[in-house]
Write a protein that holds these residues in place. Structure first.
Motif, PDB file in Angstrom:
ATOM      1  N   ALA A   1       0.874  -1.242  -0.070  1.00 18.53           N
ATOM      2  CA  ALA A   1       0.030   0.090  -0.014  1.00 18.53           C
ATOM      3  C   ALA A   1       0.815   1.434  -0.009  1.00 18.53           C
ATOM      4  CB  ALA A   1      -0.747  -0.192   1.174  1.00 18.53           C
ATOM      5  N   ALA A   2       1.920   1.295   0.487  1.00 18.17           N
ATOM      6  CA  ALA A   2       2.826   2.435   1.111  1.00 18.17           C
ATOM      7  C   ALA A   2       3.526   2.548  -0.200  1.00 18.17           C
ATOM      8  CB  ALA A   2       3.913   2.312   2.033  1.00 18.17           C
ATOM      9  N   LEU A   3       3.805   1.683  -1.152  1.00 21.21           N
ATOM     10  CA  LEU A   3       4.717   1.814  -2.162  1.00 21.21           C
ATOM     11  C   LEU A   3       3.571   2.154  -3.383  1.00 21.21           C
ATOM     12  CD1 LEU A   3       7.158  -1.082  -2.653  1.00 21.21           C
ATOM     13  CD2 LEU A   3       7.865   1.305  -1.856  1.00 21.21           C
ATOM     14  N   MET A   4       2.380   1.635  -3.561  1.00 17.19           N
ATOM     15  CA  MET A   4       1.406   2.062  -4.633  1.00 17.19           C
ATOM     16  C   MET A   4       1.122   3.602  -4.383  1.00 17.19           C
ATOM     17  SD  MET A   4      -1.072  -1.193  -4.581  1.00 17.19           S
ATOM     18  CE  MET A   4      -2.245  -0.175  -5.608  1.00 17.19           C
ATOM     19  N   GLN A   5       1.251   4.219  -3.240  1.00 18.23           N
ATOM     20  CA  GLN A   5       0.911   5.412  -3.054  1.00 18.23           C
ATOM     21  C   GLN A   5       1.982   6.307  -3.327  1.00 18.23           C
ATOM     22  OE1 GLN A   5      -0.099   6.531   1.265  1.00 18.23           O
ATOM     23  NE2 GLN A   5      -0.939   8.537   0.349  1.00 18.23           N
ATOM     24  N   ARG A   6       3.301   5.898  -3.000  1.00 20.97           N
ATOM     25  CA  ARG A   6       4.430   6.764  -3.254  1.00 20.97           C
ATOM     26  C   ARG A   6       4.925   6.430  -4.828  1.00 20.97           C
ATOM     27  NH1 ARG A   6      10.290   5.273  -0.620  1.00 20.97           N
ATOM     28  NH2 ARG A   6      11.565   6.783  -1.878  1.00 20.97           N
ATOM     29  N   PHE A   7       4.660   5.507  -5.517  1.00 23.66           N
ATOM     30  CA  PHE A   7       4.758   5.291  -7.006  1.00 23.66           C
ATOM     31  C   PHE A   7       3.757   5.066  -7.657  1.00 23.66           C
ATOM     32  CE2 PHE A   7       8.618   4.021  -4.429  1.00 23.66           C
ATOM     33  CZ  PHE A   7       9.418   4.823  -4.837  1.00 23.66           C
ATOM     34  N   PRO A   8       2.865   6.154  -7.821  1.00 22.09           N
ATOM     35  CA  PRO A   8       1.502   5.778  -8.640  1.00 22.09           C
ATOM     36  C   PRO A   8       1.715   5.410 -10.000  1.00 22.09           C
ATOM     37  CG  PRO A   8       1.858   7.951  -8.274  1.00 22.09           C
ATOM     38  CD  PRO A   8       2.862   7.445  -7.270  1.00 22.09           C
ATOM     39  N   ALA A   9       2.776   5.617 -10.724  1.00 14.56           N
ATOM     40  CA  ALA A   9       2.984   5.227 -11.943  1.00 14.56           C
ATOM     41  C   ALA A   9       3.523   3.799 -12.067  1.00 14.56           C
ATOM     42  CB  ALA A   9       4.146   6.159 -12.773  1.00 14.56           C
ATOM     43  N   ALA A  10       3.697   3.347 -11.270  1.00 10.96           N
ATOM     44  CA  ALA A  10       4.080   1.737 -11.315  1.00 10.96           C
ATOM     45  C   ALA A  10       2.824   0.975 -11.186  1.00 10.96           C
ATOM     46  CB  ALA A  10       4.995   1.357 -10.160  1.00 10.96           C
ATOM     47  N   HIS A  11       2.777  -0.292 -11.802  1.00  5.37           N
ATOM     48  CA  HIS A  11       1.770  -1.366 -11.909  1.00  5.37           C
ATOM     49  C   HIS A  11       1.954  -2.206 -11.053  1.00  5.37           C
ATOM     50  CE1 HIS A  11       0.571   0.725 -15.687  1.00  5.37           C
ATOM     51  NE2 HIS A  11       1.712   0.909 -15.965  1.00  5.37           N
ATOM     52  N   PHE A  12       1.025  -2.312  -9.966  1.00  2.80           N
ATOM     53  CA  PHE A  12       0.972  -3.516  -8.899  1.00  2.80           C
ATOM     54  C   PHE A  12      -0.016  -4.502  -9.337  1.00  2.80           C
ATOM     55  CE2 PHE A  12       3.207   0.032  -7.004  1.00  2.80           C
ATOM     56  CZ  PHE A  12       4.027  -0.415  -6.388  1.00  2.80           C
ATOM     57  N   LEU A  13       0.145  -5.720  -9.677  1.00  5.47           N
ATOM     58  CA  LEU A  13      -0.606  -6.740 -10.159  1.00  5.47           C
ATOM     59  C   LEU A  13      -1.028  -7.751  -9.146  1.00  5.47           C
ATOM     60  CD1 LEU A  13       1.006  -7.678 -13.624  1.00  5.47           C
ATOM     61  CD2 LEU A  13      -0.648  -5.718 -12.831  1.00  5.47           C
ATOM     62  N   GLY A  14      -0.542  -7.796  -7.852  1.00  6.33           N
ATOM     63  CA  GLY A  14      -0.721  -8.535  -6.739  1.00  6.33           C
ATOM     64  C   GLY A  14      -0.113  -9.773  -6.939  1.00  6.33           C
ATOM     65  N   TRP A  15      -0.851 -10.868  -6.235  1.00  8.76           N
ATOM     66  CA  TRP A  15      -0.315 -12.337  -6.341  1.00  8.76           C
ATOM     67  C   TRP A  15      -0.517 -12.936  -7.805  1.00  8.76           C
ATOM     68  CZ3 TRP A  15       3.716 -13.419  -3.672  1.00  8.76           C
ATOM     69  CH2 TRP A  15       3.903 -13.051  -2.344  1.00  8.76           C
ATOM     70  N   ARG A  16       0.247 -13.627  -8.190  1.00  7.47           N
ATOM     71  CA  ARG A  16      -0.324 -14.605  -9.628  1.00  7.47           C
ATOM     72  C   ARG A  16       0.098 -15.955  -9.296  1.00  7.47           C
ATOM     73  NH1 ARG A  16      -2.725 -10.622 -10.128  1.00  7.47           N
ATOM     74  NH2 ARG A  16      -2.941  -9.283 -12.037  1.00  7.47           N
TER      75      ARG A  16
END
Length: 353
Positions: free
Chosen positions: A236-251
Motif C-alpha cells: 500500500a505504501a509503495l502504491m501511494q508513493r509510486f503511482p505510475a508503477a503497476h502493481f498486479l498482486g499475487w499471480r
C-alpha cells in the motif's frame, strides 16, 4: 548441461541403506508464499516420490499469532508437550530444523534434551532484516544466529558467497545446498501479458516488504513501464508513493510464468537475500536479470549474457536490455532440483530413535 551443484558429500543420509523417516520443522510454511516455503515443499515432494517418509511440522499445527508488522507470517505458540507428541508420532530417524523462529528454537531444545543430531539451514539474513526494520544492531543478531546453528551437525547454505560469509562469522560445519528451477513451468512463452503497457517492461516479482528494497527499483528513472507482481506489508505504501508503477498482486504459477516471459528485464533490488529463486524463474523464462552485485545474484547470475550486476541499479537495468534471452534460459537450465534434493539428503544426520 552440467549442474552448478557441488557433488553430494560423503556420509549422511545419502549413504543410508534404505528410506528415511525425515521430520522437517519450520516456522515458514503454507499458506505463506516465499522462497523458503517453495523450497521445502519441493524437497518434501521429491523425497516422498523417491521413497522417503517426510513429515512437516509448521505453525499450522499450533495456535499462532501474526508477526507484528507482517500479518502474512504466523508465529506459533509452541507448548513443549504438544511438540513432543507430534514429533513422537512422526517417529523420525532424521531431523531438519529449517528456521530460527519459535518452532525452530523449540525443536532445537527437544533434540538437545534427547541427544538427537539435527541439521539446520541458513535461509534468511535476519540480522540485516531486524536492523532494517527495527534498528537492532546486526552484530547482536549474528551472535544469536551463530548460537542457534552451532549444535547442528550441518548448517546448509545455498551459495558459495553465503557459505564464505558464514564461515567468516564463526559458523562451523557449513554445507552446500543449492537450489533449482522448474524448467517446464518457467520457460520462454509468447510475450503478450502486458498488452497496453509501454515497453520496455521492467518486472519485479516477490514479497513486497521493506527488506526487499523494492523502492530502490521503483525510484529509478527508466523508460517504459515498471511492474510489480506480489503482495506484502509494504504494498500500500509503495502504491501511494509510486503511482505510475503497476502493481498486479499475487499471480499463480501459470500467470506468473507468463509475466516473467513477457518482461524485458527482471529487476532484483534486494541486498539481503541469500539466493533468490525468482532470479532462476525469470532466466528460465528467457528474461535477463538486473541486480546489485551482492550475495545471491553474485552466485546465481554468473553468465554476463544472462544478466547484469552493477552497483548502480539503473545502469544494470539499461544494460540488461541488451542481454541474450536465449542465453538466460540456457544459464537457468544449469540449476537442477534433483541436484538440490541430493545435496539436502546427503547433508542430513540420520540416527536411531
Amino acid at each position: 548441461m552440467p549442474d552448478l551443484a557441488l557433488p553430494v558429500a560423503e556420509g549422511g543420509a545419502a549413504a543410508a541403506a534404505g528410506p528415511l523417516r525425515l521430520l522437517i520443522v519450520t516456522d515458514a510454511w503454507t499458506p505463506q508464499v516465499n522462497g523458503v516455503v517453495r523450497t521445502l515443499g519441493i524437497m518434501a515432494s521429491m523425497l516422498r516420490a523417491a521413497g522417503d517418509t517426510v513429515e512437516v511440522i509448521g505453525p499450522d499445527r499450533f495456535f499462532n499469532l501474526p508477526m507484528p508488522g507482517y500479518r502474512e507470517i504466523r508465529l506459533a505458540v509452541v507448548p513443549p508437550r504438544k511438540l513432543a507428541r507430534l514429533v513422537d508420532a512422526a517417529m523420525p530417524c532424521a531431523v531438519h530444523i529449517a528456521t530460527e523462529g519459535p518452532l525452530g528454537w523449540a525443536m532445537r531444545a527437544l533434540c538437545r534434551r534427547r541427544g538427537w543430531p539435527f541439521t539446520t539451514a541458513f535461509h534468511t539474513k535476519f540480522a540485516e532484516y531486524l536492523q532494517t526494520r527495527i534498528g537492532v544492531p546486526a552484530a547482536w543478531s549474528w551472535r544469536v544466529l551463530r548460537h542457534f546453528h552451532q549444535p547442528a551437525e550441518a548448517t546448509m547454505a545455498a551459495t558459495p558467497s553465503l557459505r564464505a560469509e558464514l564461515a567468516a562469522r564463526g559458523f562451523t560445519k557449513v554445507r552446500a545446498w543449492t537450489r533449482g528451477v522448474d524448467l517446464e513451468r518457467f520457460r520462454p512463452a509468447p510475450r503478450d501479458p502486458f498488452e497496453g503497457l509501454a515497453r520496455p517492461i521492467f518486472l519485479h516479482a516477490g514479497r513486497i516488504a521493506v527488506e526487499k528494497n523494492i523502492a530502490a527499483f521503483l525510484a529509478l528513472d527508466l523508460p517504459g513501464s515498471k511492474v510489480v507482481v506480489g503482495d506484502g506489508p509494504q504494498r500500500a505504501a509503495l502504491m501511494q508513493r509510486f503511482p505510475a508503477a503497476h502493481f498486479l498482486g499475487w499471480r499463480d504459477n501459470g500467470v506468473l510464468a507468463r509475466a516473467y516471459a513477457g518482461a524485458d528485464v527482471f529487476v532484483f533490488p534486494s541486498r539481503t537475500d541469500t539466493f533468490g529463486l525468482v532470479l532462476l524463474e525469470a532466466m528460465a523464462s528467457g528474461t535477463p536479470v538486473a541486480a546489485f552485485p551482492v550475495t545471491g545474484p553474485l552466485d546465481v547470475v554468473t553468465d554476463p549474457r544472462a544478466g547484469v550486476l552493477h552497483a548502480d541499479l539503473r545502469t544494470a537495468c539499461l544494460a540488461a536490455l541488451d542481454c541474450d534471452r536465449a542465453a538466460a534460459r540456457t544459464h537457468a537450465e544449469r540449476f537442477s532440483w534433483a541436484a538440490s534434493v541430493a545435496q539436502f539428503r546427503g547433508a542430513l544426520a540420520p540416527f536411531k530413535p
